[in-house]
Design a protein around this motif. Structure first.
Motif, PDB file in Angstrom:
ATOM      1  N   UNK A   1       0.844  -1.185   0.000  1.00 28.85           N
ATOM      2  CA  UNK A   1       0.000   0.000   0.000  1.00 28.85           C
ATOM      3  C   UNK A   1       0.880   1.235   0.000  1.00 28.85           C
TER       4      UNK A   1
ATOM      5  N   UNK B   1      -0.315  -8.994   5.726  1.00 27.11           N
ATOM      6  CA  UNK B   1      -0.086  -7.736   6.448  1.00 27.11           C
ATOM      7  C   UNK B   1       1.279  -7.173   6.090  1.00 27.11           C
ATOM      8  N   UNK B   2       2.260  -8.050   6.035  1.00 25.15           N
ATOM      9  CA  UNK B   2       3.624  -7.638   5.703  1.00 25.15           C
ATOM     10  C   UNK B   2       3.662  -7.101   4.272  1.00 25.15           C
TER      11      UNK B   2
ATOM     12  N   UNK C   1       1.757  -3.650   4.242  1.00 23.32           N
ATOM     13  CA  UNK C   1       2.197  -2.518   5.056  1.00 23.32           C
ATOM     14  C   UNK C   1       3.709  -2.380   5.184  1.00 23.32           C
ATOM     15  N   UNK C   2       4.439  -3.450   4.873  1.00 22.04           N
ATOM     16  CA  UNK C   2       5.863  -3.391   5.197  1.00 22.04           C
ATOM     17  C   UNK C   2       6.792  -3.254   4.019  1.00 22.04           C
ATOM     18  N   UNK C   3       6.431  -3.816   2.880  1.00 20.54           N
ATOM     19  CA  UNK C   3       7.427  -3.885   1.806  1.00 20.54           C
ATOM     20  C   UNK C   3       7.287  -2.725   0.826  1.00 20.54           C
ATOM     21  N   UNK C   4       7.209  -1.564   1.376  1.00 18.36           N
ATOM     22  CA  UNK C   4       7.058  -0.369   0.555  1.00 18.36           C
ATOM     23  C   UNK C   4       8.442   0.106   0.130  1.00 18.36           C
TER      24      UNK C   4
END
Lengths: 434, 492
Positions: free
Chosen positions: A346, A412-413, A416-419
């Motif tokens: 995202x 979730x990762x 939200x995390x791998x941007x």
């Protein structure tokens, strides 16, 4: 007259009146009607009636023994009505006009309420059909035309076959026990003749298919992927809650023979394990939700092993905690436009939207991490299982539930995390360079 | 003043701060200031809690929160066992916030929200009195770290954060099953229930501590976590495992604990040796500190399992000491990494000539990590070893040499930690000047953080008496349950 023919099914009457009013408004093409709001108002009316009835002291069997009324039955209707209200919060992405969507949804809910009130298997069957026919139309109202037609056909074929199976089961049990009351399955389970056994197998097997328990779940991911998000919510939350409550009605005072305990444990564990494992490689968020639903139904179906009262409370708690979380996930799908794939992250501006919090809530809750509602929903089943002497089953289902942790956290990762574009820490970026 | 339930306010405040950050009450560029102020307020609330506890006659301060709708009272307590771990938590988080200034570049607000949530959940875990409440906070405390490592970590952050949460959760699931089983047995602990419950609890705690062979998540999580994440992980979260043993596993299942004590002591000793040897051969500085944590936590667990009051008090003090020294070392590694973007020890040499201030801090913090006399590390480890030797000698005289051997092997951990940590100092600070790029010395903010660590290390090292005197009662309570089952030992 009022107390014998109207009050016992007052919530149903209110919904029916609502459906008729909305159909009239729709017929005259009133433009100013806020259909979702109107639908919620009628659901609220039905909920108020369900809350009011236990206070009247009215209890027992009505309408020639067809309808049962008790505080527990009315309490059972509450989560269905509340969850349907939640369904109306999901933005509608379907092709049908909103008016028709609302009318059909209320019609399906009317069927659900009849299912719970039914005091014999004929009314139960009518309830099934009242629910199923509007659902067929609603499933056709998908976003992607080809996929939704496929989904609707799959659903109609499966549901038709399941209904035939159910009827055959009832017929076989009737041959043996000679009644069509809600206690027919309990009576049949106590008998040892082949007809009763086969009847029970078909009867409960049809519920297992409707609940999409593994290995009878194959229709569920395809149907849920093809249909609109709102219908997905309807099928996954209120409909399944009603089905489990019907199971509660038909298994009151039942003594499960050992082989049935084994079947229930096996099907439930298989559902939890398979539902969780199948989520690992899903690319579609909708399919992931469908498998998540399989896993959750596995948890719920274990409650069948519990004493009747505990089964009712556990189921009610489960759906009151799990249902809103599921609906939150569905709202996030629509609001964040997550139709396509889970292999994306995202953007910062999307992450800051309130709907991303709903998505996070859904994922962490479904992963059964405390203090999110999904954790307590599972406790609502696992603690009574321990108390009922099924300690090892409870441990097994907890460990099997753990398998889902990775699947949910992966999403979730991913979200939200791998941007990588927006950059993680200075350290992370720099290390990539070196 | 002392009628106010300060522990409850202490617990709730970080969640309030997280909500305020989310609303948001301040601009993006002011987030760090707000978070620092919030954590300092938390530290202030801890001081009030501490004072209230000191004024409490029963030495155990109890309070509760009524959960709306559920009608359940979540009970909390403050006593000597958790007060200094709460102090460590209250002290470390503001420093972690300050360290985030340079290391966290994107989505600062989100980062600090997770940090605040983590603070509240850690407080909850330390304060919890009931098993289920403990589990709720214990398991929840993984979530913020999962996102902190996964979002702001290094290149291999995905693998690290999953390994971290999956490994720690598998233990927790079994612990949950044991807790539910205990709830349903209504406290009637048959030997079989004790046995299996202790295994489930011990597994969860051993993974969290972590002891060898459950330690494999730790180096990766430390290496990939951003500096504040590493500081919290090493400084506080590892202590949750040891605390779990002290608070719950030991006292609840004394028979099973005594039965498993030889296994646990063996694992502790193995961790000391394994962690130290593994640290010796690493070239990544963060990995060295991470493996050293395995060794030090092994030493702490030896103190917990030694069945001796002196060792127990040493272990509790060493928890605080390790929290300070490991977090300080991770902060120093982070400082270097932010400037040079490499953690390879071979890339540095002669730093004392380039960054003299930082080098002095390297030496000062390292001294505590190697248990140099006058530091808190020394005070803790000395007590652990002396207590273990006493138990060992008593056991030896009774015909059992196991604990004496364990104490002897554990001694090697002190020597080994000096070897690998001085190797780091020697390679980095001495010799010809060699740096990957131009280096600047510690900034004012960094010096403030480092001075805080150094002060903590030496104040507690030179004057540990107040802490140790408070811990006497806690040790007595802890050992009363099961030391008699373990062949006598030397409880006092």
């Amino acid at each position: 007259m009022l107390s014998r023919f109207i009050l016992p099914v007052l919530p149903e009457y209110i919904l029916l009146a609502g459906i008729l009013v909305l159909m009239t408004l729709e017929m005259f093409r009133f433009k100013a009607v806020r259909w979702n709001m109107a639908g919620v108002m009628f659901l609220l009316g039905a909920l108020a009636a369900a809350a009011y009835l236990p206070g009247t002291g009215l209890e027992g069997v009505f309408m020639g023994g067809s309808i049962a009324l008790s505080p527990a039955i009315m309490a059972g209707k509450s989560p269905i009505l509340l969850l349907t209200m939640g369904v109306f919060l999901i933005p509608d992405g379907g092709g049908l006009p909103r008016s028709k969507q609302v009318i059909l949804t209320l019609s399906a809910v009317l069927g659900l309420l009849f299912m719970i009130s039914a005091n014999d298997l004929i009314i139960l069957f009518i309830g099934f059909e009242l629910m199923a026919i509007p659902l067929y139309v609603l499933i056709l109202d998908g976003t992607a035309q080809r996929a939704c037609v496929e989904a609707a056909i799959k659903y109609i074929l499966t549901d038709g076959a399941v209904t035939a199976m159910w009827l055959m089961g009832v017929a076989l049990m009737y041959c043996s026990a000679g009644t069509l009351g809600m206690n027919l399955p309990a009576l049949a389970l106590a008998q040892e003749d082949v007809l009763s056994r086969l009847g029970c197998l078909l009867f409960f097997g049809s519920f297992f298919i409707k609940l999409a328990l593994a290995p009878f779940h194959l229709w569920s991911p395809d149907v849920l992927q093809g249909t609109s998000t709102r219908v997905m919510g309807l099928i996954s939350a209120p409909v399944k809650a009603a089905l489990v409550l019907v199971l509660w009605r038909v298994t009151v005072n039942v003594v499960w023979p050992a082989e049935w305990v084994a079947i229930i444990v096996l099907v439930s564990l298989l559902s939890v394990i398979w539902g969780n494992l199948a989520m690992y490689h899903q690319q579609s968020f909708r399919r992931l939700l469908a498998y998540s639903s399989v896993s959750n139904m596995g948890f719920v179906s274990l409650a069948l092993l519990l004493p009747s009262r505990t089964l009712f409370i556990s189921t009610l708690l489960y759906f009151m905690l799990y249902g809103p979380v599921l609906l939150a996930g569905l709202i996030a799908i629509e609001k964040l436009d997550l139709e396509e794939t889970v292999n994306r992250w995202l953007r910062d501006d999307v992450c800051s939207r309130p709907a991303s919090v709903l998505l996070l809530l859904f994922l962490l809750s479904s992963a059964a991490l405390p203090p999110f509602p999904g954790f307590f929903a599972k406790l609502a089943v696992v603690i009574p299982l321990f108390r009922a002497g099924y300690g090892w089953v409870a441990v097994a289902v907890l460990v099997a539930g753990f398998l889902g942790l990775y699947a949910y956290l992966r999403v979730a990762h991913q979200f939200f995390n791998t941007d990588e574009e927006a950059g993680g820490s200075a350290a992370g970026k720099a290390e990539g360079e070196i | 003043m002392f009628e106010i339930p300060w522990p409850v306010i202490l617990l709730l405040w970080p969640f309030v701060a997280a909500v305020l950050l989310m609303i948001p009450v301040c601009r993006e560029d002011k987030v760090i200031r707000f978070a620092f102020a919030a954590t300092l307020t938390g530290a202030g609330l801890f001081v009030m809690t501490y004072l209230q506890w000191l004024h409490c006659d029963a030495a155990v301060l109890q309070c509760s929160i009524l959960v709306p709708l559920a009608g359940y009272r979540m009970a909390f307590l403050v006593d000597a066992t958790n007060i200094y771990l709460l102090a460590l938590t209250a002290g470390l988080y503001p420093l972690a916030v300050l360290s985030a200034g340079n290391s966290i570049t994107g989505r600062q607000r989100e980062f600090h929200v997770w940090l605040m949530l983590s603070l509240g959940l850690v407080y909850g875990t330390f304060l919890a009195r009931h098993l289920l409440v403990f589990y709720l906070f214990w398991e929840s405390s993984l979530i913020p770290l999962f996102f902190i490592i996964g979002r702001w970590g290094g290149a291999a952050r995905s693998r690290a954060c999953f390994k971290f949460i999956l490994m720690t959760s598998i233990g927790s699931i079994l612990m949950l099953a044991a807790i539910i089983s205990l709830l349903t047995t209504r406290g009637q602990l048959t030997p079989q229930v004790q046995y299996w419950s202790f295994i489930a609890f011990a597994l969860a705690f051993l993974i969290k501590v972590p002891l060898v062979p459950f330690h494999t998540w730790l180096p990766e999580a430390h290496v990939e976590a951003p500096t504040p994440g590493s500081m919290i992980l090493a400084g506080i979260l590892l202590k949750l495992g040891a605390y779990g043993f002290v608070r719950f596993a030991g006292p609840l299942f004394p028979d099973a604990a005594a039965q498993f004590m030889p296994v646990l002591v063996s694992l502790a000793v193995l961790s000391i040796v394994w962690g130290s040897l593994a640290a010796w051969v690493q070239t990544d500085i963060k990995r060295i500190v991470a493996y050293s944590s395995v060794g030090h936590m092994g030493m702490i667990m030896l103190g917990v399992f030694a069945g001796n009051a002196e060792a127990f008090r040493g272990a509790m003090l060493a928890m605080v000491g390790h929290g300070l020294s490991s977090a300080g070392l991770f902060f120093l590694v982070g400082m270097l990494y932010e400037r040079t973007h490499t953690r390879d020890i071979r890339a540095y040499s002669g730093l004392i000539a380039v960054i003299p201030n930082s080098s002095v801090f390297w030496v000062l913090v390292t001294l505590s990590a190697v248990a140099f006399p006058t530091t808190v590390g020394f005070a803790g480890e000395f007590l652990i070893l002396s207590g273990t030797f006493k138990t060992g000698v008593a056991g030896f005289l009774a015909g059992s040499w196991g604990m004496l051997a364990a104490a002897g092997i554990a001694m090697s951990g002190v020597v080994l930690s000096a070897v690998y940590m001085f190797r780091v100092l020697q390679m980095m600070l001495m010799g010809q000047v060699k740096t990957p790029c131009a280096l600047t010395d510690a900034t004012l903010r960094e010096r403030f953080v480092l001075w805080t660590f150094v002060l903590g290390i030496w104040v507690l090292g030179l004057y540990p008496a107040p802490v140790l005197s408070h811990l006497t009662g806690a040790a007595r309570d802890y050992l009363r349950n099961f030391v008699h089952l373990n062949g006598g030992g030397n409880a006092e």
